[in-house]
Design a protein around this motif. Structure first.
Motif, mmCIF file in Angstrom:
data_model
loop_
_atom_site.group_PDB
_atom_site.id
_atom_site.type_symbol
_atom_site.label_atom_id
_atom_site.label_comp_id
_atom_site.label_asym_id
_atom_site.label_seq_id
_atom_site.Cartn_x
_atom_site.Cartn_y
_atom_site.Cartn_z
ATOM 1 N N THR A 1 0.849 -1.177 0.000
ATOM 2 C CA THR A 1 0.000 0.000 0.000
ATOM 3 C C THR A 1 0.895 1.240 0.000
ATOM 4 O O THR A 1 2.109 1.152 0.227
ATOM 5 N N ARG A 2 0.299 2.370 -0.251
ATOM 6 C CA ARG A 2 1.042 3.628 -0.212
ATOM 7 C C ARG A 2 1.762 3.793 1.121
ATOM 8 O O ARG A 2 2.965 4.091 1.175
ATOM 9 N N ASP A 3 1.044 3.588 2.229
ATOM 10 C CA ASP A 3 1.640 3.808 3.548
ATOM 11 C C ASP A 3 2.756 2.818 3.833
ATOM 12 O O ASP A 3 3.765 3.168 4.459
ATOM 13 N N GLU A 4 2.592 1.576 3.396
ATOM 14 C CA GLU A 4 3.637 0.574 3.633
ATOM 15 C C GLU A 4 4.917 0.932 2.885
ATOM 16 O O GLU A 4 6.011 0.793 3.435
ATOM 17 N N TRP A 5 4.800 1.400 1.636
ATOM 18 C CA TRP A 5 6.002 1.744 0.878
ATOM 19 C C TRP A 5 6.696 2.967 1.461
ATOM 20 O O TRP A 5 7.926 3.012 1.571
ATOM 21 N N LEU A 6 5.907 3.966 1.859
ATOM 22 C CA LEU A 6 6.503 5.164 2.451
ATOM 23 C C LEU A 6 7.122 4.861 3.808
ATOM 24 O O LEU A 6 8.076 5.531 4.226
ATOM 25 N N ASP A 7 6.617 3.845 4.495
ATOM 26 C CA ASP A 7 7.178 3.461 5.788
ATOM 27 C C ASP A 7 8.585 2.909 5.631
ATOM 28 O O ASP A 7 9.463 3.156 6.468
ATOM 29 N N GLN A 8 8.844 2.168 4.545
ATOM 30 C CA GLN A 8 10.148 1.537 4.393
ATOM 31 C C GLN A 8 11.194 2.434 3.742
ATOM 32 O O GLN A 8 12.391 2.233 3.957
ATOM 33 N N LEU A 9 10.797 3.429 2.970
ATOM 34 C CA LEU A 9 11.798 4.246 2.284
ATOM 35 C C LEU A 9 12.802 4.902 3.229
ATOM 36 O O LEU A 9 14.001 4.926 2.934
ATOM 37 N N PRO A 10 12.380 5.445 4.380
ATOM 38 C CA PRO A 10 13.382 6.035 5.282
ATOM 39 C C PRO A 10 14.337 5.024 5.906
ATOM 40 O O PRO A 10 15.329 5.421 6.510
ATOM 41 N N ALA B 1 -1.742 7.811 -7.641
ATOM 42 C CA ALA B 1 -2.171 7.864 -9.046
ATOM 43 C C ALA B 1 -2.384 6.472 -9.626
ATOM 44 O O ALA B 1 -3.093 6.315 -10.635
ATOM 45 N N PHE B 2 -1.793 5.453 -8.997
ATOM 46 C CA PHE B 2 -1.974 4.078 -9.446
ATOM 47 C C PHE B 2 -2.988 3.331 -8.576
ATOM 48 O O PHE B 2 -3.005 2.098 -8.545
ATOM 49 N N GLY B 3 -3.805 4.066 -7.864
ATOM 50 C CA GLY B 3 -4.859 3.451 -7.066
ATOM 51 C C GLY B 3 -4.492 3.182 -5.634
ATOM 52 O O GLY B 3 -5.225 2.499 -4.922
ATOM 53 N N GLY B 4 -3.336 3.680 -5.189
ATOM 54 C CA GLY B 4 -2.967 3.571 -3.784
ATOM 55 C C GLY B 4 -2.181 2.330 -3.414
ATOM 56 O O GLY B 4 -1.891 2.116 -2.227
ATOM 57 N N SER B 5 -1.790 1.532 -4.401
ATOM 58 C CA SER B 5 -1.002 0.339 -4.102
ATOM 59 C C SER B 5 -0.321 -0.145 -5.380
ATOM 60 O O SER B 5 -0.663 0.277 -6.486
ATOM 61 N N PHE B 6 0.658 -1.043 -5.213
ATOM 62 C CA PHE B 6 1.310 -1.685 -6.342
ATOM 63 C C PHE B 6 1.935 -2.979 -5.843
ATOM 64 O O PHE B 6 2.048 -3.207 -4.628
ATOM 65 N N THR B 7 2.326 -3.823 -6.771
ATOM 66 C CA THR B 7 2.953 -5.094 -6.413
ATOM 67 C C THR B 7 4.417 -5.081 -6.819
ATOM 68 O O THR B 7 4.737 -4.839 -7.987
#
Length: 275
Positions: free
Chosen positions: A218-227, A253-259
């Motif tokens: 999800t968006r939040d999961e990806w942003l959590d790991q970037l730092p 823009a891609f619906g809030g998630s990606f694989t």
């Protein structure tokens, strides 16, 4: 845009003090690191254990927060960790793992022998020859050295959207200058590891194993790991915040998630005789 984490890509471009600063950044938030970083395929753990006689005693080099260590424990192994970052070591010890603080090249096995020496997402911080020699010293005859990395690749359209953000916001960061696929970037680390193993002369011919798998974010999961990557050490907080906002907008823009497509690359060899 490939997603070789910035702390893993083109380390040769960094000055020694920059590499040290980057390495030390990972322990600044061990709770987030442990929560956000991807695990390793169960099939990889099972193959390492099955291919190691006994496989009861495992030494984890660069244990960090214990991500790989807990997976080997779940497979029935006892695990001792070696970790250069005292903050990560303390975090892991507070959660029941046995950890000794040292750079692996300087660590003293004290006549202890192990069935397997493993290292997840950390062997590139170890001198490949000195590290292989130390592993040989710590392994029983027939024991296995296995070092491994997760290489992630998002879908092409998501990758290009991320690339645009990095080029715009962080033009001087390593993340904006990556030009290879993730697995190609990590193959350089695998080659260095295999060459170091060969040079020591205490192992059979190194093998490379590959495990392909996927994980949705999800968006939040990806942003959590970037730092938890080297970005935190490379860029000022304001620029990091701007980059995170841009990446978040791209995912929205891609619906809030990606694989994410992951490839776990393993370099492994069996100890034949003392170094």
């Amino acid at each position: 845009m490939p997603t070789i984490p910035p702390e893993r890509a083109r380390l040769s471009e960094l000055e020694p003090h920059q590499a040290r600063q980057m390495a030390e950044s990972f322990g600044s938030d061990p709770e987030r690191y442990d929560r956000a970083r991807p695990r390793y395929p169960d099939a990889m753990v099972e193959r390492i254990v099955a291919g190691t006689p006994g496989a009861a005693d495992v030494l984890d080099v660069g244990i960090g927060t214990g991500i790989a260590a807990r997976q080997f424990q779940a497979a029935g192994c006892g695990v001792l960790g070696v970790e250069v970052d005292a903050r990560m070591a303390e975090w892991s010890k507070e959660r029941g793992l046995q950890v000794e603080v040292a750079a692996f090249e300087a660590w003293n096995p004290a006549d202890r022998l192990f069935d397997a020496v493993v290292s997840g997402q950390a062997w590139h911080w170890v001198d490949p020859v000195a590290g292989a020699a130390k592993a040989a010293e710590a392994l029983r005859p027939g024991g296995r050295l296995a070092v491994f990395w997760n290489a992630g690749q998002p879908p092409p359209d998501v990758a290009e959207a991320f690339s645009e953000v990095y080029r715009r916001v962080l033009p001087d960061a390593l993340a904006s200058r990556q030009s290879t696929t993730a697995s190609d970037g990590y193959s350089v680390l695998c080659t260095r590891a295999a060459d170091g193993i060969r040079e020591v002369g205490a192992f059979g011919e190194p093998e490379e194993w590959r495990f392909d798998w996927e994980r949705p974010y999800t968006r939040d999961e990806w942003l959590d790991q970037l730092p938890t990557t080297g970005l935190r050490a490379q860029v000022p907080p304001a620029e990091l915040a701007e980059a995170l906002a841009g990446i978040g907008a791209a995912i929205d823009a891609f619906g809030g998630s990606f694989t994410m497509s992951y490839t776990t690359l393993v370099v492994t060899a069996t100890r034949t005789h003392a170094a």
